[in-house]
Scaffold this motif. Structure first.
Motif, PDB file in Angstrom:
ATOM      1  N   THR A  67      98.575 -37.222 -11.863  1.00 13.09           N
ATOM      2  CA  THR A  67      97.851 -36.064 -12.369  1.00 13.09           C
ATOM      3  C   THR A  67      96.684 -35.730 -11.446  1.00 13.09           C
ATOM      4  N   GLY A  68      96.499 -34.423 -11.223  1.00 13.58           N
ATOM      5  CA  GLY A  68      95.556 -33.952 -10.219  1.00 13.58           C
ATOM      6  C   GLY A  68      96.253 -33.516  -8.951  1.00 13.58           C
ATOM      7  N   TRP A  69      97.612 -33.699  -8.923  1.00 12.32           N
ATOM      8  CA  TRP A  69      98.447 -33.283  -7.794  1.00 12.32           C
ATOM      9  C   TRP A  69      98.098 -34.048  -6.526  1.00 12.32           C
ATOM     10  N   SER A  70      97.808 -35.338  -6.702  1.00 10.94           N
ATOM     11  CA  SER A  70      97.504 -36.181  -5.559  1.00 10.94           C
ATOM     12  C   SER A  70      98.599 -37.219  -5.363  1.00 10.94           C
ATOM     13  N   CYS A  71      98.602 -37.811  -4.174  1.00 11.55           N
ATOM     14  CA  CYS A  71      99.596 -38.825  -3.827  1.00 11.55           C
ATOM     15  C   CYS A  71      98.902 -39.970  -3.102  1.00 11.55           C
ATOM     16  N   CYS A  72      99.251 -41.192  -3.487  1.00 10.53           N
ATOM     17  CA  CYS A  72      98.792 -42.394  -2.793  1.00 10.53           C
ATOM     18  C   CYS A  72      99.977 -42.966  -2.011  1.00 10.53           C
ATOM     19  N   VAL A  73      99.783 -43.240  -0.740  1.00 18.21           N
ATOM     20  CA  VAL A  73     100.832 -43.774   0.119  1.00 18.21           C
ATOM     21  C   VAL A  73     100.623 -45.268   0.298  1.00 18.21           C
ATOM     22  N   ASN A  74     101.731 -46.009   0.336  1.00 19.14           N
ATOM     23  CA  ASN A  74     101.667 -47.453   0.570  1.00 19.14           C
ATOM     24  C   ASN A  74     102.789 -47.837   1.533  1.00 19.14           C
ATOM     25  N   PRO A  75     102.448 -48.067   2.816  1.00 20.22           N
ATOM     26  CA  PRO A  75     103.478 -48.402   3.804  1.00 20.22           C
ATOM     27  C   PRO A  75     103.792 -49.893   3.877  1.00 20.22           C
ATOM     28  N   THR A  76     103.155 -50.712   3.033  1.00 15.19           N
ATOM     29  CA  THR A  76     103.284 -52.164   3.153  1.00 15.19           C
ATOM     30  C   THR A  76     104.526 -52.729   2.472  1.00 15.19           C
ATOM     31  N   GLY A  77     105.130 -51.929   1.592  1.00 15.89           N
ATOM     32  CA  GLY A  77     106.258 -52.444   0.822  1.00 15.89           C
ATOM     33  C   GLY A  77     105.847 -53.300  -0.358  1.00 15.89           C
ATOM     34  N   ARG A  78     104.548 -53.438  -0.588  1.00 17.72           N
ATOM     35  CA  ARG A  78     104.028 -54.194  -1.723  1.00 17.72           C
ATOM     36  C   ARG A  78     103.613 -53.232  -2.837  1.00 17.72           C
ATOM     37  N   LEU A  79     103.537 -53.760  -4.052  1.00 15.53           N
ATOM     38  CA  LEU A  79     103.070 -52.960  -5.178  1.00 15.53           C
ATOM     39  C   LEU A  79     101.664 -53.339  -5.623  1.00 15.53           C
ATOM     40  N   ASP A  80     101.227 -54.543  -5.322  1.00 15.03           N
ATOM     41  CA  ASP A  80      99.943 -55.044  -5.808  1.00 15.03           C
ATOM     42  C   ASP A  80      98.788 -54.780  -4.854  1.00 15.03           C
ATOM     43  N   SER A  81      99.046 -54.194  -3.705  1.00 15.20           N
ATOM     44  CA  SER A  81      97.994 -53.921  -2.718  1.00 15.20           C
ATOM     45  C   SER A  81      98.534 -52.941  -1.688  1.00 15.20           C
ATOM     46  N   GLY A  82      97.633 -52.439  -0.843  1.00 19.72           N
ATOM     47  CA  GLY A  82      98.044 -51.581   0.263  1.00 19.72           C
ATOM     48  C   GLY A  82      98.060 -50.103  -0.030  1.00 19.72           C
ATOM     49  N   TRP A  83      97.621 -49.707  -1.233  1.00 13.46           N
ATOM     50  CA  TRP A  83      97.626 -48.291  -1.585  1.00 13.46           C
ATOM     51  C   TRP A  83      96.470 -47.564  -0.902  1.00 13.46           C
ATOM     52  N   GLU A  84      96.787 -46.492  -0.192  1.00 10.46           N
ATOM     53  CA  GLU A  84      95.766 -45.689   0.469  1.00 10.46           C
ATOM     54  C   GLU A  84      95.128 -44.724  -0.527  1.00 10.46           C
ATOM     55  N   ALA A  85      93.982 -44.168  -0.149  1.00  9.25           N
ATOM     56  CA  ALA A  85      93.270 -43.236  -1.024  1.00  9.25           C
ATOM     57  C   ALA A  85      94.135 -42.015  -1.304  1.00  9.25           C
ATOM     58  N   PRO A  86      94.045 -41.456  -2.511  1.00  5.91           N
ATOM     59  CA  PRO A  86      94.880 -40.298  -2.852  1.00  5.91           C
ATOM     60  C   PRO A  86      94.524 -39.059  -2.050  1.00  5.91           C
ATOM     61  N   VAL A  87      95.546 -38.276  -1.721  1.00 11.11           N
ATOM     62  CA  VAL A  87      95.356 -36.993  -1.047  1.00 11.11           C
ATOM     63  C   VAL A  87      96.084 -35.924  -1.850  1.00 11.11           C
ATOM     64  N   LYS A  88      95.522 -34.732  -1.903  1.00 11.11           N
ATOM     65  CA  LYS A  88      96.165 -33.634  -2.616  1.00 11.11           C
ATOM     66  C   LYS A  88      97.338 -33.121  -1.792  1.00 11.11           C
ATOM     67  N   VAL A  89      98.485 -32.881  -2.460  1.00 12.09           N
ATOM     68  CA  VAL A  89      99.708 -32.528  -1.736  1.00 12.09           C
ATOM     69  C   VAL A  89     100.324 -31.205  -2.200  1.00 12.09           C
ATOM     70  N   VAL A  90      99.604 -30.454  -3.048  1.00  9.50           N
ATOM     71  CA  VAL A  90     100.153 -29.228  -3.643  1.00  9.50           C
ATOM     72  C   VAL A  90      99.313 -28.020  -3.237  1.00  9.50           C
ATOM     73  N   GLU A  91      99.989 -26.939  -2.902  1.00  8.23           N
ATOM     74  CA  GLU A  91      99.323 -25.656  -2.692  1.00  8.23           C
ATOM     75  C   GLU A  91      99.153 -24.998  -4.060  1.00  8.23           C
ATOM     76  N   THR A  92      97.925 -24.888  -4.520  1.00  7.41           N
ATOM     77  CA  THR A  92      97.657 -24.445  -5.891  1.00  7.41           C
ATOM     78  C   THR A  92      98.045 -22.981  -6.086  1.00  7.41           C
ATOM     79  N   PRO A  93      98.895 -22.695  -7.084  1.00 11.01           N
ATOM     80  CA  PRO A  93      99.262 -21.291  -7.345  1.00 11.01           C
ATOM     81  C   PRO A  93      98.055 -20.480  -7.804  1.00 11.01           C
ATOM     82  N   ALA A  94      98.093 -19.199  -7.533  1.00 11.28           N
ATOM     83  CA  ALA A  94      96.992 -18.314  -7.919  1.00 11.28           C
ATOM     84  C   ALA A  94      96.803 -18.288  -9.429  1.00 11.28           C
TER      85      ALA A  94
END
Length: 286
Positions: free
Chosen positions: A28-55
């Motif tokens: 919620t908030g239209w953000s995404c956290c990326v984790n390239p480590t293959g782990r679930l308990d650590s390695g999550w990067e800060a969220p970035v917004k990934v949606v172009e907000t409709p008018a």
């Protein structure tokens, strides 16, 4: 087994997409956290917004779900319309898991005079695409939430059938509230069709399981007494708004946010609950 993500930014309604060994977790908030480590308990990067907000978006940017289809990425998500004043479900598209996701439906695909949230995608055995979604308690005639579905066009831009009611929030024996929330579809190895969804039981926010007796989206749907996740059965925090994914370790997980309400003792965060199919193909905690 329950794995805590360690995220402290209260990412709610977490939806996990695994692509080429990298986790993308949308919230919620239209953000995404990326984790390239293959782990679930650590390695999550800060969220970035990934949606172009409709008018037409006036807030309530809730519960994005992202699916990889035919070389593109489609997001089902909710927002409140400035024009109608109602929340509704729309479809967005991008060429990358990190967007930018741009709306391809003509505003909300759901009825413009309903409050509708938490749209999810299901493709049946005939390749028909469906949106299953919440008809919110805020605009039903009796204040009880419903779950509904409708057929989608092949390009996912609009409904090609009228919505069909599937069940009510007060149908399960365990239900203590009027909310339908967080639907997600699961086809078991024996061909049974299940829906996980959230409401409240006596201990708080939880994840229930419904089964289609016909194996079709339109049901009829029956409710399994045992919750897939609940404070009453886990003995820990409540939580909900679930989806199911297979991790890099080959195990199946339920992704939810928990607890539903942050406190001085604990923030609300994504957690991952290991689940499996029992001998009858039903979903259960591992």
């Amino acid at each position: 087994m329950i794995i805590e993500s360690g995220l402290t930014n209260s990412l709610r309604d977490p939806f996990v997409l695994l692509e080429n060994g990298t986790y993308y977790m949308y919230g919620t908030g239209w953000s995404c956290c990326v984790n390239p480590t293959g782990r679930l308990d650590s390695g999550w990067e800060a969220p970035v917004k990934v949606v172009e907000t409709p008018a037409d978006c006036a807030g309530d940017m809730w519960a994005p779900e992202v699916y990889a289809l035919d070389g593109a990425y489609y997001m089902f998500t909710t927002y409140r319309s400035a024009a109608t004043g109602h929340r509704g479900c729309s479809v967005f598209k991008a060429s990358s898991p990190l967007g930018p996701f741009v709306e391809i439906s003509d505003g909300h695909a759901t009825p413009h005079d309903w409050d509708s949230i938490d749209g999810t995608l299901y493709i049946d055995e005939n390749k028909q695409k469906w949106m299953i979604f919440v008809h919110e308690w805020t605009c039903t005639d009796d204040g009880i939430g419903r779950m509904a579905c409708a057929k989608l066009s092949d390009d996912l831009t609009h409904f090609i059938s009228e919505p069909v009611e599937l069940f009510r929030a007060d149908d399960p024996s365990w239900s203590s509230n009027r909310v339908t929330d967080g639907c997600y579809m699961y086809k078991s190895s024996n061909g049974s069709l299940y829906m996980i969804w959230s409401n409240w039981d006596d201990e708080g926010y939880c994840v229930g399981v419904a089964e289609s007796k016909s194996g079709q989206v339109t049901g009829p749907w029956t409710h399994i007494d045992e919750r897939l996740y609940s404070k009453s059965v886990t003995g820990v925090y409540d939580g909900g708004h679930g989806m199911i994914f297979t991790g890099t370790d080959g195990k199946m997980y339920l992704s939810i946010h928990s607890p539903n309400n942050a406190s001085s003792e604990r923030c609300s965060m994504p957690i991952f609950v290991e689940i499996c199919e029992d001998s009858n193909g039903r979903l259960t905690r591992a």
